[in-house]
Design an enzyme around this catalytic site. Structure first.
Site, PDB file in Angstrom:
ATOM      1  N   TYR A   1       1.290  11.666  14.888  1.00 29.54           N
ATOM      2  CA  TYR A   1       2.380  10.722  14.272  1.00 29.54           C
ATOM      3  C   TYR A   1       3.513   9.632  15.133  1.00 29.54           C
ATOM      4  O   TYR A   1       2.837   8.530  14.678  1.00 29.54           O
ATOM      5  CB  TYR A   1       3.374  11.455  13.685  1.00 29.54           C
TER       6      TYR A   1
ATOM      7  N   THR B   1       0.579  -1.436   0.796  1.00 26.20           N
ATOM      8  CA  THR B   1       0.487   0.122   0.221  1.00 26.20           C
ATOM      9  C   THR B   1       1.004   1.527   0.229  1.00 26.20           C
ATOM     10  O   THR B   1       2.378   0.973   0.303  1.00 26.20           O
ATOM     11  CB  THR B   1      -0.938   0.415   1.127  1.00 26.20           C
ATOM     12  N   GLY B   2      -0.004   1.961  -0.538  1.00 23.08           N
ATOM     13  CA  GLY B   2       1.619   3.745  -0.909  1.00 23.08           C
ATOM     14  C   GLY B   2       2.422   3.101  -2.071  1.00 23.08           C
ATOM     15  O   GLY B   2       3.896   3.364  -1.256  1.00 23.08           O
ATOM     16  N   GLY B   3       2.483   2.168  -2.814  1.00 20.18           N
ATOM     17  CA  GLY B   3       3.956   1.978  -3.393  1.00 20.18           C
ATOM     18  C   GLY B   3       4.022   2.633  -5.052  1.00 20.18           C
ATOM     19  O   GLY B   3       4.966   2.466  -4.891  1.00 20.18           O
ATOM     20  N   THR B   4       3.842   3.886  -3.976  1.00 20.96           N
ATOM     21  CA  THR B   4       3.853   4.396  -4.927  1.00 20.96           C
ATOM     22  C   THR B   4       4.639   5.473  -5.188  1.00 20.96           C
ATOM     23  O   THR B   4       5.288   6.192  -5.965  1.00 20.96           O
ATOM     24  CB  THR B   4       2.292   5.821  -5.953  1.00 20.96           C
TER      25      THR B   4
HETATM   26  N1  LIG Z   1      10.797   9.023   5.071  1.00 22.66           N
HETATM   27  C1  LIG Z   1      11.031   8.395   6.612  1.00 22.66           C
HETATM   28  O1  LIG Z   1      12.099   9.132   6.965  1.00 22.66           O
HETATM   29  C2  LIG Z   1      10.054   7.117   7.207  1.00 22.66           C
HETATM   30  C3  LIG Z   1      10.520   6.929   8.287  1.00 22.66           C
HETATM   31  C4  LIG Z   1       9.907   6.121   9.633  1.00 22.66           C
HETATM   32  C5  LIG Z   1       8.328   5.450   8.744  1.00 22.66           C
HETATM   33  N2  LIG Z   1       8.665   6.157   8.033  1.00 22.66           N
HETATM   34  C6  LIG Z   1       7.000   5.576   6.750  1.00 22.66           C
HETATM   35  O2  LIG Z   1       7.151   5.056   5.573  1.00 22.66           O
HETATM   36  C7  LIG Z   1       5.570   5.148   5.041  1.00 22.66           C
HETATM   37  C8  LIG Z   1       6.047   5.766   3.389  1.00 22.66           C
HETATM   38  O3  LIG Z   1       6.969   7.196   3.926  1.00 22.66           O
HETATM   39  P1  LIG Z   1       7.115   7.469   2.447  1.00 22.66           P
HETATM   40  O4  LIG Z   1       8.331   8.607   3.395  1.00 22.66           O
HETATM   41  O5  LIG Z   1       7.809   6.741   1.371  1.00 22.66           O
HETATM   42  O6  LIG Z   1       6.052   9.055   2.406  1.00 22.66           O
HETATM   43  P2  LIG Z   1       6.245   9.288   0.734  1.00 22.66           P
HETATM   44  O7  LIG Z   1       6.525   9.081   0.165  1.00 22.66           O
HETATM   45  O8  LIG Z   1       5.228  10.631   0.967  1.00 22.66           O
HETATM   46  O9  LIG Z   1       5.060   7.606   0.812  1.00 22.66           O
HETATM   47  C9  LIG Z   1       3.481   7.619   0.948  1.00 22.66           C
HETATM   48  C10 LIG Z   1       2.758   6.624   0.030  1.00 22.66           C
HETATM   49  O10 LIG Z   1       1.440   6.964   0.425  1.00 22.66           O
HETATM   50  C11 LIG Z   1       0.356   6.974   0.385  1.00 22.66           C
HETATM   51  N3  LIG Z   1      -0.334   7.719   0.534  1.00 22.66           N
HETATM   52  C12 LIG Z   1      -0.349   8.133   1.134  1.00 22.66           C
HETATM   53  N4  LIG Z   1      -2.007   7.986   2.288  1.00 22.66           N
HETATM   54  C13 LIG Z   1      -3.023   7.095   1.513  1.00 22.66           C
HETATM   55  C14 LIG Z   1      -3.754   6.913   1.752  1.00 22.66           C
HETATM   56  N5  LIG Z   1      -4.991   7.224   2.710  1.00 22.66           N
HETATM   57  N6  LIG Z   1      -4.433   5.607   0.930  1.00 22.66           N
HETATM   58  C15 LIG Z   1      -3.540   4.726   0.022  1.00 22.66           C
HETATM   59  N7  LIG Z   1      -2.225   5.128  -0.349  1.00 22.66           N
HETATM   60  C16 LIG Z   1      -1.929   6.572   0.596  1.00 22.66           C
HETATM   61  C17 LIG Z   1       0.685   8.120  -0.891  1.00 22.66           C
HETATM   62  O11 LIG Z   1       0.228   7.841  -1.885  1.00 22.66           O
HETATM   63  P3  LIG Z   1      -0.857   9.279  -2.221  1.00 22.66           P
HETATM   64  O12 LIG Z   1      -0.400  10.167  -1.907  1.00 22.66           O
HETATM   65  O13 LIG Z   1      -1.277   9.487  -3.582  1.00 22.66           O
HETATM   66  O14 LIG Z   1      -2.342   7.915  -2.032  1.00 22.66           O
HETATM   67  C18 LIG Z   1       3.007   7.275  -1.616  1.00 22.66           C
HETATM   68  O15 LIG Z   1       2.587   6.205  -2.192  1.00 22.66           O
HETATM   69  C19 LIG Z   1       5.223   5.789   5.835  1.00 22.66           C
HETATM   70  O16 LIG Z   1       4.422   5.051   6.646  1.00 22.66           O
HETATM   71  C20 LIG Z   1       6.224   6.487   6.628  1.00 22.66           C
HETATM   72  O17 LIG Z   1       5.030   6.716   7.900  1.00 22.66           O
HETATM   73  C21 LIG Z   1       8.359   7.044   6.616  1.00 22.66           C
END
Ligand SMILES: NC(=O)c1ccc[n+]([C@@H]2O[C@H](COP(=O)([O-])OP(=O)(O)OC[C@H]3O[C@@H](n4cnc5c(N)ncnc54)[C@H](OP(=O)(O)O)[C@@H]3O)[C@@H](O)[C@H]2O)c1
Length: 257
Positions: free
Chosen positions: A152, A14-17
């Site tokens: 968060y 999920t959120g694989g984009t």
């Molecule tokens: N990057 C970091 O430093 C970090 C650290 C710890 C944990 N995380 C966790 O890793 C995960 C991914 O984060 P990321 O940094 O890769 O962020 P990102 O680049 O913003 O990716 C988020 C992804 O989730 C999708 N998404 C968001 N809300 C959604 C919804 N309601 N339904 C379906 N898809 C949804 C987005 O696509 P759409 O907006 O088009 O839906 C996108 O594909 C999150 O759970 C985040 O809390 C990240």
């Protein structure tokens, strides 16, 4: 280097984009899996689908919608029967001082990061193969105090708790449930969620690298490699854990690199 450890497996991210989800999907495909990805924005979903190639398929769906997630489950069932790997990754949030938090932000972060993870796993239960591997994306913030990130961080503590409970709920089906807790990994989320410019992100990554024993911030591939491990038979005796993938940031004093 790939070992084809997941050859023939069917996965959902999920959120694989973008960001960690996209990197995870790439690594699962490298290892031989066919990967469904979801996201809300159709144009971003289509672009990711195209980049991932023939071993991926995008389904537009919002994790906070039960009917969307049921449609995802129905699609996978119709096309592939059963699911071997689930990465509940969709999530996000941004820093806001306590006094400025709005109801809308609280509902949004609790909705995507907690309700969304629950609906994802619940909707896919009937499609998951016995012996499947579920991994939830948590965060090192679950264990830390971080200015402005109370909502968060608390959602990510909830994610860890969900994984522990589901490990027991699903043990009779030999379904393993684990979390990954990424550290600092600059992604698209830093620009569109945190509203950081490219220059801000570069400066932040350089600054924080001094606090990380590995000497650098993480990459989506670092998280994808951890997911491949937790999704493969190599981790068959591992369930209910939190795998911290942060270059040592939260467990070890780095001094100054
Ligand atoms: N990057 C970091 O430093 C970090 C650290 C710890 C944990 N995380 C966790 O890793 C995960 C991914 O984060 P990321 O940094 O890769 O962020 P990102 O680049 O913003 O990716 C988020 C992804 O989730 C999708 N998404 C968001 N809300 C959604 C919804 N309601 N339904 C379906 N898809 C949804 C987005 O696509 P759409 O907006 O088009 O839906 C996108 O594909 C999150 O759970 C985040 O809390 C990240």
């Amino acid at each position: 280097m790939t070992t084809q450890a997941l050859k023939g497996r069917i996965a959902l991210v999920t959120g694989g984009t973008t960001g960690l989800g996209f990197g995870a999907a790439q690594r699962l495909i490298d290892e031989g899996a066919f990967v469904y990805i979801t996201g809300r924005r159709k144009d971003v979903l289509d672009a990711a689908d195209e980049r991932l190639g023939p071993s991926a398929q995008g389904i537009q769906a919002d994790v906070t919608s039960k009917s969307d997630m049921q449609r995802v489950a129905d699609t996978i069932k119709a096309e592939h029967g059963l699911l071997d790997i689930l990465f509940a990754n969709a999530g996000g949030g941004h820093a806001t001082p306590l006094a400025e938090l709005t109801e809308e932000q609280i509902d949004s972060e609790l909705g995507i990061n907690i309700k969304g993870v629950i609906l994802t796993v619940q909707s896919l239960l009937g499609v998951l193969r016995d012996g499947a591997a579920i991994t939830l994306n948590a965060s090192i913030t679950a264990d830390m105090g971080l200015p402005g990130f109370a909502v968060y961080a608390s959602t990510k503590a909830a994610v860890r708790s969900l994984a522990r409970s589901w490990t027991t709920d699903l043990k009779d089906r030999r379904i393993r449930v684990n979390t990954i807790s990424p550290g600092v990994v600059p992604t698209e989320g830093y620009s569109h969620e945190q509203k950081m410019s490219d220059a801000d992100i570069t400066a932040y990554a350089k600054r924080v690298a001094h606090e990380i024993p590995a000497g650098r911030v993480g990459t989506p591939q670092d998280i994808g490699d951890a997911l491949v491990f937790l999704s493969s038979d190599t981790s068959r005796y591992i369930t209910g854990i939190d795998l911290v993938v942060d270059g040592g940031m939260t467990r070890v004093y780095a001094g100054r690199n």
